[in-house]
Design a protein around this motif. Structure first.
Motif, PDB file in Angstrom:
ATOM      1  N   ALA A   1       0.833  -1.206   0.000  1.00  0.00           N
ATOM      2  CA  ALA A   1       0.000   0.000   0.000  1.00  0.00           C
ATOM      3  C   ALA A   1       0.865   1.252   0.000  1.00  0.00           C
ATOM      4  O   ALA A   1       0.582   2.218  -0.729  1.00  0.00           O
ATOM      5  CB  ALA A   1      -0.925  -0.003   1.216  1.00  0.00           C
ATOM      6  N   THR A   2       1.916   1.244   0.791  1.00  0.00           N
ATOM      7  CA  THR A   2       2.795   2.407   0.902  1.00  0.00           C
ATOM      8  C   THR A   2       3.488   2.707  -0.420  1.00  0.00           C
ATOM      9  O   THR A   2       3.482   3.850  -0.902  1.00  0.00           O
ATOM     10  CB  THR A   2       3.831   2.177   2.001  1.00  0.00           C
ATOM     11  N   GLN A   3       4.085   1.688  -1.025  1.00  0.00           N
ATOM     12  CA  GLN A   3       4.788   1.906  -2.278  1.00  0.00           C
ATOM     13  C   GLN A   3       3.830   2.334  -3.382  1.00  0.00           C
ATOM     14  O   GLN A   3       4.153   3.193  -4.214  1.00  0.00           O
ATOM     15  CB  GLN A   3       5.541   0.644  -2.695  1.00  0.00           C
ATOM     16  N   THR A   4       2.637   1.776  -3.363  1.00  0.00           N
ATOM     17  CA  THR A   4       1.647   2.130  -4.370  1.00  0.00           C
ATOM     18  C   THR A   4       1.208   3.589  -4.210  1.00  0.00           C
ATOM     19  O   THR A   4       1.046   4.307  -5.204  1.00  0.00           O
ATOM     20  CB  THR A   4       0.436   1.185  -4.277  1.00  0.00           C
ATOM     21  N   CYS A   5       1.020   4.035  -2.975  1.00  0.00           N
ATOM     22  CA  CYS A   5       0.681   5.444  -2.737  1.00  0.00           C
ATOM     23  C   CYS A   5       1.792   6.363  -3.228  1.00  0.00           C
ATOM     24  O   CYS A   5       1.534   7.390  -3.873  1.00  0.00           O
ATOM     25  CB  CYS A   5       0.443   5.687  -1.251  1.00  0.00           C
ATOM     26  N   LEU A   6       3.033   6.009  -2.919  1.00  0.00           N
ATOM     27  CA  LEU A   6       4.161   6.838  -3.332  1.00  0.00           C
ATOM     28  C   LEU A   6       4.253   6.918  -4.852  1.00  0.00           C
ATOM     29  O   LEU A   6       4.490   8.000  -5.420  1.00  0.00           O
ATOM     30  CB  LEU A   6       5.461   6.271  -2.752  1.00  0.00           C
ATOM     31  N   ASP A   7       4.054   5.797  -5.521  1.00  0.00           N
ATOM     32  CA  ASP A   7       4.107   5.790  -6.986  1.00  0.00           C
ATOM     33  C   ASP A   7       2.934   6.576  -7.577  1.00  0.00           C
ATOM     34  O   ASP A   7       3.090   7.298  -8.571  1.00  0.00           O
ATOM     35  CB  ASP A   7       4.098   4.361  -7.505  1.00  0.00           C
ATOM     36  N   ALA A   8       1.759   6.443  -6.956  1.00  0.00           N
ATOM     37  CA  ALA A   8       0.583   7.154  -7.462  1.00  0.00           C
ATOM     38  C   ALA A   8       0.755   8.661  -7.327  1.00  0.00           C
ATOM     39  O   ALA A   8       0.291   9.426  -8.186  1.00  0.00           O
ATOM     40  CB  ALA A   8      -0.665   6.699  -6.704  1.00  0.00           C
ATOM     41  N   ALA A   9       1.423   9.105  -6.263  1.00  0.00           N
ATOM     42  CA  ALA A   9       1.611  10.538  -6.054  1.00  0.00           C
ATOM     43  C   ALA A   9       2.414  11.172  -7.186  1.00  0.00           C
ATOM     44  O   ALA A   9       2.236  12.363  -7.493  1.00  0.00           O
ATOM     45  CB  ALA A   9       2.293  10.788  -4.722  1.00  0.00           C
ATOM     46  N   LYS A  10       3.286  10.392  -7.813  1.00  0.00           N
ATOM     47  CA  LYS A  10       4.078  10.930  -8.919  1.00  0.00           C
ATOM     48  C   LYS A  10       3.189  11.331 -10.088  1.00  0.00           C
ATOM     49  O   LYS A  10       3.527  12.247 -10.852  1.00  0.00           O
ATOM     50  CB  LYS A  10       5.104   9.888  -9.371  1.00  0.00           C
TER      51      LYS A  10
END
Length: 246
Positions: free
Chosen positions: A10-19
């Motif tokens: 979930a964390t990595q996906t949020c970080l990637d989505a923010a880009k």
């Protein structure tokens, strides 16, 4: 997967989505008299759904914009909580993802892309804040600080204005219009409580995990309300909201 592994995804996906937000060309449409959806909401949720279900094959997503389903592992996704702030350029919005296993919430992640702050917790994983900006340790105040969007425009409930008036007599009040981030701030000790009506599961799923992991309380109220936080103000707010929705 363990709760910790679900949280990592979930964390990595949020970080990637923010880009994606840094490159988004935002257009806005109405979802009703008092709500909006942006092209960024749709783009981010599409990405989140793809990444999360690819990371956990057979999982399902409950999302704000693109429909809901359930499975043994279910993700609760809010691509941009605070869309009305976001589309006006007000830096009060976040990406929120939570994971539930067999109906029980076990992991939550809230990312503030404006401040690059990440709030995370899971069963067996302590609440944590990662920030690259200025962080001030929360201090004490003679009055509790409460985050709420009440009164809501177009609300079906009566008594919200009276509640706000009563609340302002006993607490400092901030209306921020981003529920997931409000809950993250409560978990971090920046506010003592948060309370809202008119919410949906994706608004509070991640935040409720954060608050409970940080030692606070989270109480659903009626069909679409909640109170969360610490201290006597939580019980007072809960009784007030129950009086409105009953």
């Amino acid at each position: 997967m363990t709760p910790g592994e679900l949280l990592s995804l979930a964390t990595q996906t949020c970080l990637d989505a923010a880009k994606l937000l840094h490159e988004a060309h935002v257009s806005v449409a109405s979802k009703g008299a008092y709500d909006q959806v942006s092209s960024a909401d749709l783009e981010v949720e599409t990405y989140l759904r793809s990444a999360l279900t690819s990371g956990v094959p057979g999982s399902a997503v409950v999302g704000e914009e693109l429909g809901s389903a359930s499975a043994s592992v279910t993700w609760f996704v809010d691509p941009i909580d605070g869309t009305r702030n976001f589309v006006r350029g007000i830096p009060l919005a976040c990406i929120s993802v939570a994971a539930a296993v067999d109906g029980q919430l076990v992991a939550g992640c809230v990312l503030d892309p404006f401040r690059d702050e990440l709030f995370t917790a899971a069963v067996g994983v302590p609440f944590s804040v990662r920030s690259t900006g200025l962080v001030v340790a929360p201090g004490e105040s003679p009055r509790p600080l409460v985050l709420t969007d009440i009164p809501l425009p177009g609300s079906p409930y009566s008594g919200e204005m009276e509640l706000l008036s009563s609340l302002m007599e006993v607490a400092d009040v901030r209306r921020v219009y981003v529920t997931a981030l409000s809950l993250a701030w409560v978990a971090a000790g920046r506010a003592d409580a948060a309370a809202n009506l008119g919410i949906h599961p994706w608004d509070v799923a991640a935040g409720s995990v954060l608050v409970r992991a940080a030692g606070g309380e989270f109480w659903p109220v009626g069909a679409d309300g909640f109170v969360a936080g610490r201290g006597e103000i939580v019980g007072w707010l809960r009784s007030q909201l129950e009086g409105i929705v009953s």
